[in-house]
Design a protein around this motif. Structure first.
Motif, PDB file in Angstrom:
ATOM      1  N   THR A 178       0.845  -1.191   0.000  1.00  0.00           N
ATOM      2  CA  THR A 178       0.000   0.000   0.000  1.00  0.00           C
ATOM      3  C   THR A 178       0.883   1.245   0.000  1.00  0.00           C
ATOM      4  O   THR A 178       2.029   1.220   0.442  1.00  0.00           O
ATOM      5  N   ASN A 179       0.318   2.336  -0.487  1.00  0.00           N
ATOM      6  CA  ASN A 179       1.022   3.623  -0.500  1.00  0.00           C
ATOM      7  C   ASN A 179       0.638   4.501   0.674  1.00  0.00           C
ATOM      8  O   ASN A 179       1.393   5.378   1.067  1.00  0.00           O
ATOM      9  N   THR A 180      -0.545   4.270   1.234  1.00  0.00           N
ATOM     10  CA  THR A 180      -1.094   5.160   2.257  1.00  0.00           C
ATOM     11  C   THR A 180      -1.516   4.347   3.465  1.00  0.00           C
ATOM     12  O   THR A 180      -2.487   3.585   3.407  1.00  0.00           O
ATOM     13  N   SER A 181      -0.805   4.502   4.539  1.00  0.00           N
ATOM     14  CA  SER A 181      -1.102   3.774   5.763  1.00  0.00           C
ATOM     15  C   SER A 181      -1.519   4.765   6.843  1.00  0.00           C
ATOM     16  O   SER A 181      -0.725   5.615   7.260  1.00  0.00           O
ATOM     17  N   LEU A 182      -2.776   4.679   7.270  1.00  0.00           N
ATOM     18  CA  LEU A 182      -3.322   5.585   8.276  1.00  0.00           C
ATOM     19  C   LEU A 182      -3.128   4.999   9.662  1.00  0.00           C
ATOM     20  O   LEU A 182      -3.434   3.835   9.905  1.00  0.00           O
ATOM     21  N   ASP A 183      -2.631   5.813  10.574  1.00  0.00           N
ATOM     22  CA  ASP A 183      -2.498   5.424  11.973  1.00  0.00           C
ATOM     23  C   ASP A 183      -3.071   6.521  12.854  1.00  0.00           C
ATOM     24  O   ASP A 183      -3.220   7.679  12.434  1.00  0.00           O
ATOM     25  N   ILE A 184      -3.365   6.144  14.107  1.00  0.00           N
ATOM     26  CA  ILE A 184      -3.919   7.084  15.080  1.00  0.00           C
ATOM     27  C   ILE A 184      -3.005   7.121  16.285  1.00  0.00           C
ATOM     28  O   ILE A 184      -2.592   6.076  16.808  1.00  0.00           O
ATOM     29  N   GLN A 185      -2.682   8.324  16.713  1.00  0.00           N
ATOM     30  CA  GLN A 185      -1.844   8.517  17.899  1.00  0.00           C
ATOM     31  C   GLN A 185      -2.541   9.539  18.781  1.00  0.00           C
ATOM     32  O   GLN A 185      -2.505  10.734  18.506  1.00  0.00           O
ATOM     33  N   GLY A 186      -3.227   9.050  19.811  1.00  0.00           N
ATOM     34  CA  GLY A 186      -4.035   9.951  20.631  1.00  0.00           C
ATOM     35  C   GLY A 186      -5.137  10.557  19.786  1.00  0.00           C
ATOM     36  O   GLY A 186      -5.906   9.843  19.133  1.00  0.00           O
ATOM     37  N   SER A 226     -15.799   3.841  20.164  1.00  0.00           N
ATOM     38  CA  SER A 226     -15.222   4.221  18.875  1.00  0.00           C
ATOM     39  C   SER A 226     -13.709   4.395  18.939  1.00  0.00           C
ATOM     40  O   SER A 226     -13.150   4.740  19.987  1.00  0.00           O
ATOM     41  N   ASP A 227     -13.071   4.175  17.810  1.00  0.00           N
ATOM     42  CA  ASP A 227     -11.657   4.544  17.643  1.00  0.00           C
ATOM     43  C   ASP A 227     -11.542   5.970  17.130  1.00  0.00           C
ATOM     44  O   ASP A 227     -10.595   6.682  17.461  1.00  0.00           O
ATOM     45  N   VAL A 228     -12.496   6.365  16.294  1.00  0.00           N
ATOM     46  CA  VAL A 228     -12.610   7.724  15.776  1.00  0.00           C
ATOM     47  C   VAL A 228     -14.001   8.212  16.140  1.00  0.00           C
ATOM     48  O   VAL A 228     -15.001   7.574  15.802  1.00  0.00           O
ATOM     49  N   ILE A 229     -14.095   9.344  16.841  1.00  0.00           N
ATOM     50  CA  ILE A 229     -15.384   9.884  17.248  1.00  0.00           C
ATOM     51  C   ILE A 229     -15.926  10.716  16.084  1.00  0.00           C
ATOM     52  O   ILE A 229     -15.402  11.777  15.755  1.00  0.00           O
ATOM     53  N   LEU A 230     -16.962  10.184  15.450  1.00  0.00           N
ATOM     54  CA  LEU A 230     -17.551  10.836  14.280  1.00  0.00           C
ATOM     55  C   LEU A 230     -18.747  11.677  14.709  1.00  0.00           C
ATOM     56  O   LEU A 230     -19.652  11.183  15.396  1.00  0.00           O
ATOM     57  N   ILE A 231     -18.741  12.947  14.309  1.00  0.00           N
ATOM     58  CA  ILE A 231     -19.839  13.854  14.623  1.00  0.00           C
ATOM     59  C   ILE A 231     -20.317  14.522  13.336  1.00  0.00           C
ATOM     60  O   ILE A 231     -19.596  14.546  12.336  1.00  0.00           O
ATOM     61  N   HIS A 232     -21.535  15.068  13.379  1.00  0.00           N
ATOM     62  CA  HIS A 232     -22.078  15.838  12.274  1.00  0.00           C
ATOM     63  C   HIS A 232     -22.444  17.240  12.743  1.00  0.00           C
ATOM     64  O   HIS A 232     -22.928  17.415  13.868  1.00  0.00           O
ATOM     65  N   GLY A 233     -22.206  18.206  11.878  1.00  0.00           N
ATOM     66  CA  GLY A 233     -22.469  19.605  12.227  1.00  0.00           C
ATOM     67  C   GLY A 233     -23.666  20.196  11.520  1.00  0.00           C
ATOM     68  O   GLY A 233     -23.865  21.418  11.585  1.00  0.00           O
ATOM     69  N   ASN A 234     -24.488  19.358  10.866  1.00  0.00           N
ATOM     70  CA  ASN A 234     -25.629  19.863  10.102  1.00  0.00           C
ATOM     71  C   ASN A 234     -26.489  20.795  10.952  1.00  0.00           C
ATOM     72  O   ASN A 234     -26.882  20.451  12.067  1.00  0.00           O
ATOM     73  N   GLY A 235     -26.832  21.958  10.399  1.00  0.00           N
ATOM     74  CA  GLY A 235     -27.731  22.877  11.075  1.00  0.00           C
ATOM     75  C   GLY A 235     -27.083  23.727  12.145  1.00  0.00           C
ATOM     76  O   GLY A 235     -27.745  24.574  12.752  1.00  0.00           O
ATOM     77  N   LEU A 236     -25.787  23.532  12.384  1.00  0.00           N
ATOM     78  CA  LEU A 236     -25.107  24.260  13.454  1.00  0.00           C
ATOM     79  C   LEU A 236     -24.226  25.367  12.882  1.00  0.00           C
ATOM     80  O   LEU A 236     -23.388  25.106  12.014  1.00  0.00           O
ATOM     81  N   HIS A 237     -24.417  26.577  13.377  1.00  0.00           N
ATOM     82  CA  HIS A 237     -23.439  27.615  13.092  1.00  0.00           C
ATOM     83  C   HIS A 237     -22.326  27.531  14.134  1.00  0.00           C
ATOM     84  O   HIS A 237     -22.345  26.671  15.009  1.00  0.00           O
ATOM     85  N   ARG A 238     -21.351  28.406  14.037  1.00  0.00           N
ATOM     86  CA  ARG A 238     -20.079  28.170  14.724  1.00  0.00           C
ATOM     87  C   ARG A 238     -20.195  27.982  16.229  1.00  0.00           C
ATOM     88  O   ARG A 238     -19.536  27.095  16.783  1.00  0.00           O
ATOM     89  N   GLN A 239     -21.019  28.754  16.932  1.00  0.00           N
ATOM     90  CA  GLN A 239     -21.074  28.627  18.388  1.00  0.00           C
ATOM     91  C   GLN A 239     -21.604  27.263  18.814  1.00  0.00           C
ATOM     92  O   GLN A 239     -21.023  26.591  19.682  1.00  0.00           O
ATOM     93  N   ARG A 240     -22.704  26.833  18.196  1.00  0.00           N
ATOM     94  CA  ARG A 240     -23.274  25.538  18.567  1.00  0.00           C
ATOM     95  C   ARG A 240     -22.360  24.390  18.136  1.00  0.00           C
ATOM     96  O   ARG A 240     -22.277  23.361  18.826  1.00  0.00           O
TER      97      ARG A 240
END
Length: 422
Positions: free
Chosen positions: A3-11, A236-250
């Motif tokens: 593979t050319n692209t190996s993704l890892d997570i550190q913290g 989760s290993d990656v915390i996935l969130i969605h920002g739909n409907g939210l402006h910057r403060q929310r």
């Protein structure tokens, strides 16, 4: 498999091939290092076994799922050059928000009703796409389940089979550039038929299942815009969130809520809106952000290129925030009255809006149709008939429509007009 692209997570950070993402770019900004800026390309392997002919629109004379995937693959290098390092694609796709009211009429389920199979054509398109992303240096967030396709899986056991089979496919592929999203917005009412998906406890168990069956690939699952649950985040290993409907403060408040759980995991928004001023929140909170454009990237057939207007401005702002040097856009190209392109009409409807390189400079946008006022937009994105940050009501075209104008008033008092004559 090499593979050319190996993704890892550190913290809370991402690494590609052992280095913090973006740190390999000369003069890149430290606040971007370790983040994974992404876009929602959910329809990258889409098909509709029910009525594919309805997607022969927006300048296309027929629907071809293979050509759709090929067009996305061809566009990836251009996106990479502007800093995109990940995108989300769905095995059950997404909803054509603008052009189709009843998404349940789409048959885009590759698992069969019992979840025990994986359609070979879908699998081949996904394999081709992941390999193309690997070659260019990008990560693919593979989403397994979508609410409008939920009823096509007959019961909870079928859901488990689908998650197992999709995860095993990814394991057998030997991919090193994949993150799994078990379900897109798992708490949507459309998943009520399957409590194993819709409940926090159920989706946490499916996250564990996907991790096990995929051989340890990083896994998460998104909730609806503004939603986050600690049990799901802990699973989760990656915390996935969605920002739909939210402006910057929310949106900031959502991130702070998750960060206060002190889980030391990456937080990735993989669906928001065209509101790329959210980048400021992302950099200040050291989290990753995901661009979501119904108009060009989710309604079928998508245009996977960096189209003029919103896509171009997003790409330039992404590059700017990372520290990638691009030729600056001339001032007269920093505003674009979008949606009036000849092919961007369906059933007499157009989705007209003002796109801007620096939306934060804008106080108001006044819209005129044949010289007559038709609405005022006060918030980004500047839709003349605003519904949410990610959707607008279409304009029904009339035979006497000749000219549309957007009058932009900046906070500094400067007025700019953009006019399109039909």
């Amino acid at each position: 498999m090499m593979t050319n692209t190996s993704l890892d997570i550190q913290g809370s950070k991402f690494l590609i091939n052992g280095a913090l993402v973006y740190s390999d770019i000369k003069n890149s900004k430290p606040e971007a290092h370790g983040l994974l800026m992404n876009a929602r390309f959910i329809q990258g392997i889409f098909d509709d076994k029910a009525a594919p002919e309805r997607f022969a629109i927006f300048g296309h004379d027929h629907w071809d799922p293979e050509a759709n995937t090929d067009r996305l693959i061809a566009a990836l290098p251009q996106w990479y050059d502007h800093g995109l390092r990940a995108f989300t694609v769905g095995l059950q796709g997404g909803g054509p928000v603008l052009t189709l009211d009843d998404w349940s009429t789409i048959d885009n389920n590759p698992y069969g009703s019992d979840g025990k199979s994986l359609d070979r054509a879908y699998a081949d398109r996904l394999d081709r796409l992941i390999h193309a992303a690997d070659k260019v240096g990008m990560t693919v967030i593979v989403s397994f389940l979508y609410a409008s396709q939920g009823p096509r899986l007959q019961d909870g056991r079928a859901v488990r089979h689908a998650v197992t089979n999709a995860s095993r496919f990814l394991k057998e592929g030997g991919y090193s550039n994949v993150i799994i999203e078990v379900a897109n917005e798992y708490n949507l009412p459309g998943f009520a038929i399957h409590p194993i998906v819709q409940t926090d406890e159920g989706i946490a168990s499916l996250i564990d299942l996907a991790r096990k069956e995929s051989g340890g690939l990083p896994v998460g699952s998104s909730g609806t815009g503004g939603y986050a649950n600690k049990e799901v985040a802990e699973a989760s290993d990656v915390i996935l969130i969605h920002g739909n409907g939210l402006h910057r403060q929310r949106y900031y408040n959502l991130i702070r809520k998750v960060q206060e759980w002190n889980l030391d995991k990456p937080i990735v928004c993989n669906e928001d809106s065209p509101c790329f001023t959210q980048f400021k929140v992302a950099y200040q909170t050291q989290t990753s952000w995901g661009y979501y454009n119904n108009h060009t990237k989710q309604d079928v057939p998508p245009d996977w290129t960096i189209t003029k207007g919103e896509d171009t401005y997003f790409a330039h702002r992404m590059a700017e925030g990372i520290g990638i040097q691009l030729d600056p856009l001339p001032e007269d190209e920093q505003y674009y009255l979008q949606g009036l392109e000849s092919h961007m009409v369906q059933d007499g409807k157009r989705w007209i809006r003002l796109a801007a390189l620096y939306p934060e400079k804008i106080d108001t946008v006044e819209y005129f149709r044949n010289g007559e006022p038709m609405g005022i937009a006060y918030e980004e994105p500047f839709y003349p008939d605003y519904v949410e940050t990610w959707i607008q009501t279409p304009i029904m075209m009339q035979p006497d429509d000749k000219v549309f104008t957007a009058r932009v008033t900046q906070f500094d008092g400067k007025v700019i007009e953009k006019t399109v004559e039909l």
